[in-house]
Design a protein around this motif. Structure first.
Motif, PDB file in Angstrom:
ATOM      1  N   GLY A  42     101.218  80.661   5.620  1.00  0.00           N
ATOM      2  CA  GLY A  42     102.017  79.934   6.587  1.00  0.00           C
ATOM      3  C   GLY A  42     101.561  78.490   6.701  1.00  0.00           C
ATOM      4  N   GLU A  43     102.509  77.590   6.841  1.00  0.00           N
ATOM      5  CA  GLU A  43     102.180  76.173   7.027  1.00  0.00           C
ATOM      6  C   GLU A  43     101.979  75.899   8.515  1.00  0.00           C
ATOM      7  OE1 GLU A  43     104.098  71.697   6.475  1.00  0.00           O
ATOM      8  OE2 GLU A  43     105.159  73.461   5.680  1.00  0.00           O
ATOM      9  N   VAL A  44     100.736  75.616   8.896  1.00  0.00           N
ATOM     10  CA  VAL A  44     100.398  75.364  10.298  1.00  0.00           C
ATOM     11  C   VAL A  44     100.741  73.919  10.636  1.00  0.00           C
ATOM     12  CG1 VAL A  44      98.559  75.338  12.016  1.00  0.00           C
ATOM     13  CG2 VAL A  44      98.549  77.073  10.215  1.00  0.00           C
ATOM     14  N   VAL A  45     101.562  73.723  11.668  1.00  0.00           N
ATOM     15  CA  VAL A  45     101.963  72.371  12.056  1.00  0.00           C
ATOM     16  C   VAL A  45     101.281  71.908  13.334  1.00  0.00           C
ATOM     17  CG1 VAL A  45     104.166  72.453  10.849  1.00  0.00           C
ATOM     18  CG2 VAL A  45     104.039  73.308  13.180  1.00  0.00           C
ATOM     19  N   TRP A  46     100.795  72.818  14.152  1.00  0.00           N
ATOM     20  CA  TRP A  46      99.994  72.435  15.315  1.00  0.00           C
ATOM     21  C   TRP A  46      99.158  73.620  15.783  1.00  0.00           C
ATOM     22  CZ3 TRP A  46     100.953  75.570  19.428  1.00  0.00           C
ATOM     23  CH2 TRP A  46     102.245  76.097  19.599  1.00  0.00           C
ATOM     24  N   THR A  47      98.077  73.310  16.485  1.00  0.00           N
ATOM     25  CA  THR A  47      97.178  74.320  17.028  1.00  0.00           C
ATOM     26  C   THR A  47      96.746  73.906  18.424  1.00  0.00           C
ATOM     27  OG1 THR A  47      96.313  74.913  14.848  1.00  0.00           O
ATOM     28  CG2 THR A  47      94.962  75.508  16.730  1.00  0.00           C
ATOM     29  N   VAL A  48      96.716  74.857  19.337  1.00  0.00           N
ATOM     30  CA  VAL A  48      96.162  74.665  20.677  1.00  0.00           C
ATOM     31  C   VAL A  48      94.946  75.569  20.808  1.00  0.00           C
ATOM     32  CG1 VAL A  48      96.531  74.954  23.156  1.00  0.00           C
ATOM     33  CG2 VAL A  48      98.372  74.057  21.731  1.00  0.00           C
ATOM     34  N   GLU A  49      93.831  75.034  21.310  1.00  0.00           N
ATOM     35  CA  GLU A  49      92.630  75.828  21.551  1.00  0.00           C
ATOM     36  C   GLU A  49      92.093  75.486  22.931  1.00  0.00           C
ATOM     37  OE1 GLU A  49      89.899  75.027  18.415  1.00  0.00           O
ATOM     38  OE2 GLU A  49      90.972  76.255  16.948  1.00  0.00           O
ATOM     39  N   ARG A  50      91.745  76.526  23.695  1.00  0.00           N
ATOM     40  CA  ARG A  50      91.217  76.352  25.045  1.00  0.00           C
ATOM     41  C   ARG A  50      90.104  77.376  25.300  1.00  0.00           C
ATOM     42  NH1 ARG A  50      95.541  74.041  28.094  1.00  0.00           N
ATOM     43  NH2 ARG A  50      96.386  72.392  26.765  1.00  0.00           N
ATOM     44  N   PRO A  51      89.184  77.085  26.211  1.00  0.00           N
ATOM     45  CA  PRO A  51      88.212  78.099  26.602  1.00  0.00           C
ATOM     46  C   PRO A  51      88.905  79.260  27.313  1.00  0.00           C
ATOM     47  CG  PRO A  51      87.534  75.900  27.322  1.00  0.00           C
ATOM     48  CD  PRO A  51      88.953  75.794  26.879  1.00  0.00           C
ATOM     49  N   GLY A  52      88.407  80.478  27.133  1.00  0.00           N
ATOM     50  CA  GLY A  52      88.949  81.646  27.810  1.00  0.00           C
ATOM     51  C   GLY A  52      89.513  82.641  26.830  1.00  0.00           C
ATOM     52  N   GLU A  53      90.368  83.545  27.309  1.00  0.00           N
ATOM     53  CA  GLU A  53      90.968  84.559  26.455  1.00  0.00           C
ATOM     54  C   GLU A  53      92.383  84.873  26.917  1.00  0.00           C
ATOM     55  OE1 GLU A  53      89.168  88.562  27.013  1.00  0.00           O
ATOM     56  OE2 GLU A  53      87.857  87.529  28.426  1.00  0.00           O
ATOM     57  N   LEU A  54      93.203  85.386  25.980  1.00  0.00           N
ATOM     58  CA  LEU A  54      94.595  85.706  26.261  1.00  0.00           C
ATOM     59  C   LEU A  54      94.776  87.205  26.443  1.00  0.00           C
ATOM     60  CD1 LEU A  54      96.808  83.551  23.853  1.00  0.00           C
ATOM     61  CD2 LEU A  54      96.101  83.064  26.198  1.00  0.00           C
ATOM     62  N   PHE A  55      95.709  87.564  27.346  1.00  0.00           N
ATOM     63  CA  PHE A  55      96.109  88.952  27.539  1.00  0.00           C
ATOM     64  C   PHE A  55      97.613  89.141  27.348  1.00  0.00           C
ATOM     65  CE2 PHE A  55      92.378  88.790  30.580  1.00  0.00           C
ATOM     66  CZ  PHE A  55      91.497  89.371  29.676  1.00  0.00           C
ATOM     67  N   GLY A  56      98.389  88.063  27.406  1.00  0.00           N
ATOM     68  CA  GLY A  56      99.837  88.175  27.280  1.00  0.00           C
ATOM     69  C   GLY A  56     100.416  87.007  26.516  1.00  0.00           C
TER      70      GLY A  56
END
Length: 440
Positions: A109-123
């Motif tokens: 896949g061609e990645v066009v943007w990325t978001v990274e933040r502290p913490g974790e996802l549940f939904g």
């Protein structure tokens, strides 16, 4: 009603918030952070799954034009020379794994943007207009919305966090750990909150979906036997219209719920004292009647983890087989087989979600248990052919990924999940991420 709160899923049992990194770039275009001078610590993968070869799309030459220096014959092509040779699906002349062609000359896949933040996802959920919604903990519970380009639109504290779904009007529904069901307007205003009754033993929320003008949720019914209860709720108020249960005498290990046309499906596996473990696809109509329960499974997958509906009413399932590895399967509305496609040689992949999108393309997201929980997303066409496969990072010791969700926008794909990293002092840092992929 008795909406059951859930315990942390097995993939989330790692202590997640002992130490949080405070300096993680918010948005990355491709692999280059906008607000940092360093790039993400992503190394090219040294292996790649077997993908079907295809016509090159980069406009480069398709035959070699260099000689071997002795006979005048063209030299054998090598991956990375910028020429698409026999056996290569692509060759863009570099070893960058996230630009659509990796170091093994296979499609990614061609990645066009990325978001990274502290913490974790549940939904994770996506609206029809491409707005991306996530819920998680950072360290307090939150609900956030992102535009199709990865920019944050809003971020609010929430009573809890859990699986998400968005209806056609843009209303957001969250099935939370301990707070029941919450509904939010597209601008983040809370619309209603339906809390659980009484003290219940925590159990996972099995899933929620919208369809037929209603909201459907699934959870476990309290009791010694594991039975799934499916509820239909009025989307405007949360009022319960009906409740339906899987059969008595069957212990159910459910994984996902989806509404397809006028049917509600719950997928997983079931067991009783006579027949043992069998694949399960419980089918209910919109009045709560149980229409079918077991699933004919000629490929011996034993367990299906995720399902969704395609535009013509077909079902797509994703799971794994001890013999075949990751399997994606398409069924007609009457549950007869259309096709099954196994990703050869990938035996340790587990599937978290599968989603059908424009043109009946199918995206499945999960993890590679043989590579420290490495996250992976596969894109298939409507006939089951694997178009590309992307791993989110290279395997590293003491690093684990937990993909949460994937969704289609009008002309792009977004995936999300969390990373746990064990530090030298045995503390753990967690990071959640979103990645936007181009769709050709």
């Amino acid at each position: 009603m008795s909406l059951l709160p859930y315990a942390t899923p097995p993939a989330l049992l790692v202590p997640s918030l002992l130490a949080l990194s405070a300096c993680i770039p918010s948005i990355v275009v491709g692999d280059s952070p906008q607000d940092e001078t360093t790039t993400p610590s992503t190394t090219p993968s040294t292996t790649a799954p077997d993908l079907p070869t295809g016509d090159p799309t980069d406009g480069g030459p398709t035959t070699g034009d260099l000689t071997d220096g002795t006979s005048g014959e063209p030299a054998p092509g090598v991956c990375g020379d910028g020429v698409v040779n026999a056996g290569e699906a692509c060759d863009d002349g570099d070893d960058e794994p996230n630009d659509g062609c990796d170091a093994a000359c296979t499609r990614t896949g061609e990645v066009v943007w990325t978001v990274e933040r502290p913490g974790e996802l549940f939904g994770f959920a996506m609206a029809a207009d491409g707005t991306i919604y996530v819920s998680g903990q950072d360290p307090v519970s939150f609900l956030a919305a992102f535009a199709p380009d990865g920019s944050e639109q809003w971020h609010i504290d929430a009573a809890d966090s859990g699986p998400l779904v968005v209806d056609a009007a843009g209303q957001i529904y969250m099935l939370s750990k301990f707070s029941g069901v919450l509904a939010f307007a597209p601008d983040s205003t809370e619309s209603w909150h339906l809390g659980p009754d009484g003290e219940q033993t925590p159990s996972p929320p099995l899933g929620l979906d919208v369809g037929d003008g209603a909201l459907y949720i699934a959870n476990y019914e309290p009791g010694a036997q594991k039975r799934v209860v499916v509820r239909r709720l009025e989307p405007g108020t949360g009022a319960i219209v009906w409740e339906a249960l899987t059969p008595e005498g069957e212990d159910v290990d459910a994984e996902d719920l989806a509404v397809v046309g006028e049917r509600i499906f719950v997928v997983g596996q079931t067991a009783n004292d006579v027949d043992g473990l069998r694949p399960m696809l419980a089918t209910f109509d919109t009045n709560g009647a149980l229409l079918s329960f077991e699933l004919d499974d000629p490929i011996d997958s034993r367990r299906w983890h995720a399902l969704d509906g395609l535009s013509d009413g077909d079902l797509v399932l994703a799971g794994q087989s001890a013999k075949l590895g990751l399997v994606v399967r398409r069924l007609h509305p009457d549950q007869s087989e259309q096709w099954s496609n196994a990703t050869a040689g990938v035996l340790n992949i587990w599937t978290e979600r599968v989603i059908a999108g424009p043109g009946d393309r199918i995206a499945a997201i999960g993890g590679d248990l043989g590579s420290d929980g490495l996250g992976v997303v596969n894109l298939h066409d409507g006939d089951g052919a694997l178009l590309w496969s992307s791993k989110f990072s290279s395997p590293e010791e003491d690093v684990n990924e937990s993909p949460i969700g994937v969704g289609f926008g009008p002309d792009f794909l977004v995936a999300g999940g969390s990373i746990w990293t064990v530090q030298e002092n045995d503390s753990i840092t967690t990071t959640w991420w979103l990645r936007g992929f181009a769709l050709d």
